[in-house]
Design an enzyme around this catalytic site. Sequence first.
Site, PDB file in Angstrom:
ATOM      1  N   HIS A 105      -1.268 -10.704  -0.782  1.00  0.00           N
ATOM      2  CA  HIS A 105      -0.382 -10.479  -1.927  1.00  0.00           C
ATOM      3  C   HIS A 105      -1.021  -9.578  -2.984  1.00  0.00           C
ATOM      4  O   HIS A 105      -0.790  -9.740  -4.179  1.00  0.00           O
ATOM      5  CB  HIS A 105       0.116 -11.795  -2.515  1.00  0.00           C
ATOM      6  CG  HIS A 105       1.181 -12.414  -1.674  1.00  0.00           C
ATOM      7  ND1 HIS A 105       0.888 -13.166  -0.570  1.00  0.00           N
ATOM      8  CD2 HIS A 105       2.524 -12.350  -1.751  1.00  0.00           C
ATOM      9  CE1 HIS A 105       2.020 -13.562  -0.009  1.00  0.00           C
ATOM     10  NE2 HIS A 105       3.028 -13.074  -0.695  1.00  0.00           N
ATOM     11  N   CYS A 108       5.736   6.709   4.529  1.00  0.00           N
ATOM     12  CA  CYS A 108       4.574   5.923   4.103  1.00  0.00           C
ATOM     13  C   CYS A 108       3.951   6.413   2.801  1.00  0.00           C
ATOM     14  O   CYS A 108       3.052   5.764   2.262  1.00  0.00           O
ATOM     15  CB  CYS A 108       3.526   5.877   5.209  1.00  0.00           C
ATOM     16  SG  CYS A 108       4.082   4.922   6.636  1.00  0.00           S
ATOM     17  N   GLU A 123      -0.698  -3.545  11.546  1.00  0.00           N
ATOM     18  CA  GLU A 123       0.110  -3.152  10.394  1.00  0.00           C
ATOM     19  C   GLU A 123       1.557  -3.578  10.629  1.00  0.00           C
ATOM     20  O   GLU A 123       2.261  -3.964   9.699  1.00  0.00           O
ATOM     21  CB  GLU A 123       0.025  -1.650  10.187  1.00  0.00           C
ATOM     22  CG  GLU A 123       0.655  -1.190   8.891  1.00  0.00           C
ATOM     23  CD  GLU A 123       0.377   0.269   8.633  1.00  0.00           C
ATOM     24  OE1 GLU A 123      -0.553   0.563   7.868  1.00  0.00           O
ATOM     25  OE2 GLU A 123       1.101   1.111   9.192  1.00  0.00           O
ATOM     26  N   HIS A 133       0.850  -1.188   0.000  1.00  0.00           N
ATOM     27  CA  HIS A 133       0.000   0.000   0.000  1.00  0.00           C
ATOM     28  C   HIS A 133       0.886   1.239   0.000  1.00  0.00           C
ATOM     29  O   HIS A 133       2.100   1.146   0.018  1.00  0.00           O
ATOM     30  CB  HIS A 133      -0.966   0.003   1.197  1.00  0.00           C
ATOM     31  CG  HIS A 133      -0.341   0.401   2.501  1.00  0.00           C
ATOM     32  ND1 HIS A 133      -1.015   1.118   3.459  1.00  0.00           N
ATOM     33  CD2 HIS A 133       0.891   0.202   3.017  1.00  0.00           C
ATOM     34  CE1 HIS A 133      -0.233   1.321   4.514  1.00  0.00           C
ATOM     35  NE2 HIS A 133       0.926   0.767   4.265  1.00  0.00           N
TER      36      HIS A 133
END
Length: 148
Positions: free
Chosen positions: A72, A22, A136, A13
């Site tokens: 995935h 990030c 996470e 992501h």
Amino acid sequence: MLITRRLEFDAGHRIPNHASQCRHLHGHRYALEVTLAGEIIDTEGAAEQGMVMDFSDVKAIAHSALVERWDHAFLVYQGDRVVTEFLASLPGHKTVVLPVVPTAENLATEAFRLLDAAYVDTYGNQLRLQRVRLYETPNNWADALRPS
């Protein structure tokens, strides 16, 4: 009674407007904890007697409704046009386009929404999804809870 089953999956992501690292494409080994509430089944002779739900069923439902879709895959916000267009150009790429930025908080909320409809009370024991906890990293997680 509350019961919890943990599953893990890998996904990529990015947080497009993040002020730090990030904002770059990256991935995580996510852990998902599914917590169900319900009465203990007391039906004499039932395979689930003494349980809220068989843990193997908890796993199978979460796997089918969420994990196999997200594992995935690259989880991308629909408004992140640069990345959505890039991923669309890759033949056969496993991409999940989300209506929200894929933060831990939003992913936990989306997971709760997807899983809530998947867990059905089939034994009259008031089975309901109570919480989805999405890790996470081992040190960072978000909880999506059933409103009280």
